[in-house]
Enzyme design. Structure first.
Site, PDB file in Angstrom:
ATOM      1  N   ASN A  40      -3.063   5.784  44.283  1.00 57.37           N
ATOM      2  CA  ASN A  40      -4.024   6.314  43.302  1.00 57.37           C
ATOM      3  C   ASN A  40      -5.259   5.438  43.192  1.00 57.37           C
ATOM      4  OD1 ASN A  40      -2.995   4.106  41.972  1.00 57.37           O
ATOM      5  ND2 ASN A  40      -2.775   5.147  40.010  1.00 57.37           N
ATOM      6  N   GLU A  63      -5.463   2.194  42.511  1.00 54.85           N
ATOM      7  CA  GLU A  63      -5.322   0.981  41.712  1.00 54.85           C
ATOM      8  C   GLU A  63      -5.038  -0.210  42.622  1.00 54.85           C
ATOM      9  OE1 GLU A  63      -2.358   1.401  38.718  1.00 54.85           O
ATOM     10  OE2 GLU A  63      -3.508   2.868  37.543  1.00 54.85           O
ATOM     11  N   LYS A  75     -47.681  -1.757  47.345  1.00 54.07           N
ATOM     12  CA  LYS A  75     -47.005  -0.473  47.515  1.00 54.07           C
ATOM     13  C   LYS A  75     -46.739   0.151  46.153  1.00 54.07           C
ATOM     14  CE  LYS A  75     -42.199  -1.816  47.086  1.00 54.07           C
ATOM     15  NZ  LYS A  75     -40.859  -1.823  47.646  1.00 54.07           N
ATOM     16  N   ASP A 118     -37.777 -11.001  52.299  1.00 54.81           N
ATOM     17  CA  ASP A 118     -37.202 -10.268  51.169  1.00 54.81           C
ATOM     18  C   ASP A 118     -35.828 -10.861  50.888  1.00 54.81           C
ATOM     19  OD1 ASP A 118     -36.953  -8.424  49.136  1.00 54.81           O
ATOM     20  OD2 ASP A 118     -37.539  -6.720  50.365  1.00 54.81           O
ATOM     21  N   ARG A 161     -43.854   2.939  44.469  1.00 55.80           N
ATOM     22  CA  ARG A 161     -42.688   3.821  44.619  1.00 55.80           C
ATOM     23  C   ARG A 161     -42.919   5.125  43.865  1.00 55.80           C
ATOM     24  NH1 ARG A 161     -37.968   1.607  46.583  1.00 55.80           N
ATOM     25  NH2 ARG A 161     -37.881  -0.652  46.711  1.00 55.80           N
ATOM     26  N   THR A 165     -31.567   0.255  52.544  1.00 57.06           N
ATOM     27  CA  THR A 165     -31.785   1.368  53.462  1.00 57.06           C
ATOM     28  C   THR A 165     -32.896   1.071  54.463  1.00 57.06           C
ATOM     29  OG1 THR A 165     -33.331   2.415  51.927  1.00 57.06           O
ATOM     30  CG2 THR A 165     -31.012   3.052  51.755  1.00 57.06           C
TER      31      THR A 165
END
Length: 326
Positions: free
Chosen positions: A45, A47, A201, A229, A203, A234
């Site tokens: 399950n 757990e 930039k 960075d 967003r 992604t």
């Protein structure tokens, strides 16, 4: 009257979750101890059950767990391990999270939002952690979320050493992919003595993981541009930034980031990108299904091992905050 014999010396134990045992094994080898035998099971399950198979009473315990996807599963496993140590009478428990889970949710951008990074810190404390150790937090303020000592290590010296060995400094420009990473880029310029450029930039607030890249502030034409960075998720931001630099005349574009999250289309984007090389560390495991030939992975195991040793011996960890004496 016979006295009770007590253990006079502290003893160190390292425990590893199942998310990335290879990193924990490398750390343990450098520290010079074996990982404590642990039985961990995920039931049908979902757990999680955990039991340490030797005594941890009175130990200075370090629980090492990386947090790749599924983040929630590995976070819960680490919390359960901490709880097990607390209930087994470990003297001190240090959570070692090379990549802090939910680190990007460090403040409210709009009403009715959570501050999940604070919630994670509270969970660690409630589970029984006395100390927290992590590398390159997304925001330094996360240190204040945990009610106890926080060892905020930095991977900069590991990355800088590699860059210094491979790329000439006389034609190098450090580039921040957005305004939020300028402070990190400044730290790179201080180390390398290189000029700084910034990509402005914006967003789209209604579209997750989509980035509109603006203009370059600084001289990049004909230069080797190093984009820095703290993470690559992604890869949309950093790949768009790389293309912008090439469009503005950069001769070569390379990237350096601490945490290789590499979600979804990241591998495809990086392989199709304008980068000559992407340099990351092994704070997170990279799936065998991901192939990025131009990616170089550097180990942070020596950094973590040194920090663990200093904490255990009640030494100074300060040099690991600023990257000196590594």
């Amino acid at each position: 009257m016979t006295g009770i014999k007590r253990q006079s010396e502290k003893h160190l134990i390292l425990a590893s979750g199942r998310a990335y045992p290879e990193l924990a094994e490398e750390i343990a080898a450098l520290v010079g101890v074996d990982l404590v035998p642990t039985r961990a099971v995920t039931y049908a399950n979902s757990e999680i059950y955990c039991r340490f198979e030797e005594s941890v009473r009175g130990a200075d315990a370090f629980v090492i767990q990386s947090h790749p996807a599924p983040v929630n599963e590995w976070l819960m496993e680490q919390l359960i391990m901490v709880d097990a140590l607390k209930r087994a009478s470990a003297k001190r428990i240090t959570v070692v999270a090379p990549s802090y889970p939910y680190g990007r949710q460090d403040k409210k951008h709009a009403g009715r939002e959570p501050i999940s990074a604070r919630l994670v810190a509270d969970l660690y404390k409630t589970a029984g952690a006395d100390r927290l150790m992590s590398i390159d937090l997304h925001a330094s303020q996360i240190q204040g979320f945990f009610d106890g000592p926080v060892d905020h290590l930095i991977a900069l010296p590991v990355l800088v050493e590699y860059v210094l060995d491979k790329f000439p400094l006389d034609n190098l420009t450090v580039v921040s992919p957005d305004a939020g990473r300028v402070r990190l880029a400044d730290a790179w310029t201080d180390r390398l003595g290189a000029p700084l450029a910034i990509i402005h930039k914006r967003r789209d607030p209604n579209k997750a993981n989509e980035v509109a890249v603006g203009e370059v502030v600084g001289d990049v034409e004909g230069r080797v541009c190093l984009l820095v960075d703290d993470m690559i998720d992604t890869a949309g931001t950093i790949c768009a930034a790389a293309q912008t630099l090439r469009d503005h005349g950069a001769a070569t574009v390379i990237a350096a980031a601490t945490h290789p999250i590499l979600s979804g289309p990241a591998a495809r984007r990086l392989n199709e990108s304008a980068f000559e090389e992407i340099i990351v560390t092994n704070t997170l495991p990279i799936s065998d299904e991901i192939s990025i030939p131009k990616m170089t992975v550097l180990s942070v195991a020596p950094l973590i091992a040194k920090a663990i040793t200093e904490v255990f011996e009640d030494g100074s960890v300060t040099s690991l905050f600023d990257g000196t004496n590594l």
